[in-house]
Design an enzyme around this catalytic site. Sequence first.
Site, PDB file in Angstrom:
ATOM      1  N   SER A 273     -12.656  15.894 -11.687  1.00  0.00           N
ATOM      2  CA  SER A 273     -13.803  15.289 -11.210  1.00  0.00           C
ATOM      3  C   SER A 273     -14.093  13.940 -12.222  1.00  0.00           C
ATOM      4  O   SER A 273     -13.427  13.719 -13.129  1.00  0.00           O
ATOM      5  CB  SER A 273     -15.175  15.967 -11.253  1.00  0.00           C
ATOM      6  OG  SER A 273     -15.351  16.054 -12.734  1.00  0.00           O
ATOM      7  N   ASP A 274     -14.879  12.957 -11.651  1.00  0.00           N
ATOM      8  CA  ASP A 274     -15.175  12.075 -12.544  1.00  0.00           C
ATOM      9  C   ASP A 274     -16.145  12.504 -13.457  1.00  0.00           C
ATOM     10  O   ASP A 274     -16.837  13.549 -13.283  1.00  0.00           O
ATOM     11  CB  ASP A 274     -15.453  10.678 -11.699  1.00  0.00           C
ATOM     12  CG  ASP A 274     -15.518   9.301 -12.525  1.00  0.00           C
ATOM     13  OD1 ASP A 274     -15.405   9.222 -13.871  1.00  0.00           O
ATOM     14  OD2 ASP A 274     -15.472   8.111 -11.879  1.00  0.00           O
ATOM     15  N   TRP A 275     -16.770  11.537 -14.410  1.00  0.00           N
ATOM     16  CA  TRP A 275     -17.951  12.072 -15.172  1.00  0.00           C
ATOM     17  C   TRP A 275     -19.020  12.506 -14.652  1.00  0.00           C
ATOM     18  O   TRP A 275     -19.698  11.647 -14.135  1.00  0.00           O
ATOM     19  CB  TRP A 275     -18.220  10.565 -16.114  1.00  0.00           C
ATOM     20  CG  TRP A 275     -19.025  10.879 -17.086  1.00  0.00           C
ATOM     21  CD1 TRP A 275     -20.253  11.136 -17.282  1.00  0.00           C
ATOM     22  CD2 TRP A 275     -18.413  10.855 -18.586  1.00  0.00           C
ATOM     23  NE1 TRP A 275     -20.901  11.234 -18.411  1.00  0.00           N
ATOM     24  CE2 TRP A 275     -19.744  10.921 -19.500  1.00  0.00           C
ATOM     25  CE3 TRP A 275     -17.380  10.768 -19.225  1.00  0.00           C
ATOM     26  CZ2 TRP A 275     -19.648  11.183 -20.914  1.00  0.00           C
ATOM     27  CZ3 TRP A 275     -17.277  10.826 -20.717  1.00  0.00           C
ATOM     28  CH2 TRP A 275     -18.529  11.111 -21.433  1.00  0.00           C
TER      29      TRP A 275
END
Length: 766
Positions: free
Chosen positions: A291-293
């Site tokens: 996932s992104d942050w």
Amino acid sequence: MDLRLTARARLTIALSLPLIAVLPLHRSVAAQGPAPDAAQTRFVDDLIHRMTLEEKIGQMSQIALNTPDNTSAEAEVRAGHVGSFLFVTDPARIDHLQHVAVEQTRLHIPILFGFDVIHGFRTVYPVPLAMAASWDPEVPAKVQRMAAREASAAGVRWTFAPMVDIARDARWGRMMEGAGEDPFLGSRMAEAQVRGFQGTALSNPDSIVACVKHYAGYGAADGGRDYDSSNISDADLQNIYLPPFHAAERAGAGTFMPAYMDLNGVPAAGNHWLLRDVLKDQWHFQGFVVSDWDAVRNLVTHGFAKDDADAAARSANAGVDMEMTSHIFRDHLAALVKSGTVSQATVDEAVRRILTIKYRLGLFDHPYANPNNAAARMVTPEQRAEARKAGARTAVLLRNEGSVLPLKKSPGTVAVIGPLADSKVDIGGSWSLASHPADNVSVLEGLRRRFPSQPNAVRYSKGVEIERTQPSIFDDQFPEPPLTLHTEAEKHAAFQQAIDLVKSSDVAVLVLGELMSMSGEQAARSTLDLPGRQEELLEAAVATGKPVVLVLLNARPLAINWAAQHVPAILEAWYPGTEGGNAIADLLFGDAVPGGKLPVTFPRSVGQEPLFYARYLTMNPGNVGNMYWDGPSAPLYPFGFGLSYSTFTIADLKLSTPQINAGASLEVTVTVKNTGQYAADQVVQLYTHQRSGSASRPVRELKGFRRITLQPGESKPVTLTLDTHDLGFWSTATRAFAIEPGTFDLWVGDSSTSTANHATFEVTHP
Ligand code: BGC
């Protein structure tokens, strides 16, 4: 799913549609990357068999380590809570934490250390948008190879790059991280970067695994506002936004990262269609998805998931294998597996993907970093040489009236003016987090180094400063450089001093543009003008009557209308990186000749955005330059445009055949001649247009290009292969990919507007 079945299914749909030849669009049916060998499968299966659910969830968790203290990190590792760390770049620290993981955990599974190696590590290369401006895939392939060597020397074996988002709205600051507006150019740059990062095999100690991001459609953010929603038609998604991702996947990229935003209402990190249906099932992607942050937790923020547990379930079920930073998997997955909301098989599949990448990287055999590895800590002469070459190869000459450039080797006195002229920070560009600005060569330094025995040949005055006018969420982490001009009197004096310096010099080089913090993440702009009082400074410098050269440092198109008419020479240097000052000096003095071309359309005003060349015909095609009441609608500089110190002709267009079967290839040949005085590069560009079909097609689409070097007077035949697969598209009318039969226009020239070499050809059903 078997891709051959998919192709057959497509064919079946298509056979019911008269006149349309549907063929599988993509040349290779299988995802690339090595087929799993038996030893790898056995090893990973055996490990999964022995893992507890908690250990599996640990592998699915990535923790950001951005404090210097190791205590809690070590505890997390010992508890089996960490599959990956991001933001650790010190080889000694990496080595230490790896020893804890390998020696003090039950199953001895090594950690994968990830970092944003976007355009360099310690050495910084031109930003990705600039790399695309080279129109030479060998540039990104080479510099990302060099970057991978440095990063891997530190123990970082995973980069969150390449960013392959197509961006057609110059307000969006992250345009800097990608290859610009075109899916064909973007795909070639995406593949080249994967090749550069991953090398010939992931198991090579100097390979780092690529992460293709931000999947998908992030660049279409409403209003160019970072993180805002993207609403993209199915056709645009399939024909424009997805192709660079697919190209990177086919080039063997090991990991993918879904974007932050809602795509047509469904956040990418919870988007089952994107992650499972397309990426994992249709494309057969074998790597893992991170996932992104905080993006898993943000499924709640988006108003998509009802709470953290729901976010964890929907994200894992949608196909996210590893969670970056938000700990939602760690806190909720075990209960979700026990309740059956997430299946054990889903967790096992995620862990299998993650462990397989660790295995392929050779981490189980060679987990440790070398704490004393000097290669990670210095900019070597080899890295510098490559950065300098890349900096020169990526610049685009936008104007050169009266051949102001190149400057004479002894130009008399040079005034170097502007807020970016002596900045060692800005020349590196955004996303150069492991670099040391002290290593960078500013434009002023680069120019001064050419005249070591004449200390007064190159004089500098800043003139104005660029002041941020809105707060940033990154202010705490990355504060803007302090301003030095505070009062009106100080500002006035600095301005005047700069103009006086221009008056007393033989030539002025104005280095203007944007602070590096004005592009990258959270760096959208609501205007595209030169920020602050730079325009005023430029106009005052030109008013002195001295020859003025404008060097631009920025990473988005700027609306430089006045300059385009009044400043004799304009060099778009982007953010060229560590050796930027030297590369720009090479270009200004003719030791290198600009040969880059724009990978994005330059508008005349922000009101024209989004603006791109591959638009559709309208009911009144003759009026395209005149679609506004209050200004032209034609761009200031078109996609593919760029001048040289030399001149070229492109002529004698020949097609190997006027008629071609869908699925076959056409050879397109032109003769390119260097008619000027300098050995220089030209980029031959091939565009097509499908005249009619099941859906309208863009006025032009790039389908081939090659950058070549010619000596003065030299001419060369250049043959580009047009693969009819590249003429296929996903049609809204048929909801299928097809190469449709019919008449196509073809142009070969030096930009997206060149009309000199035109032909037509027919595509027929085999
Ligand atoms: C960005 C990603 C990046 C990640 C880790 C996020 O905010 O969107 O592109 O890889 O941070 O730094």
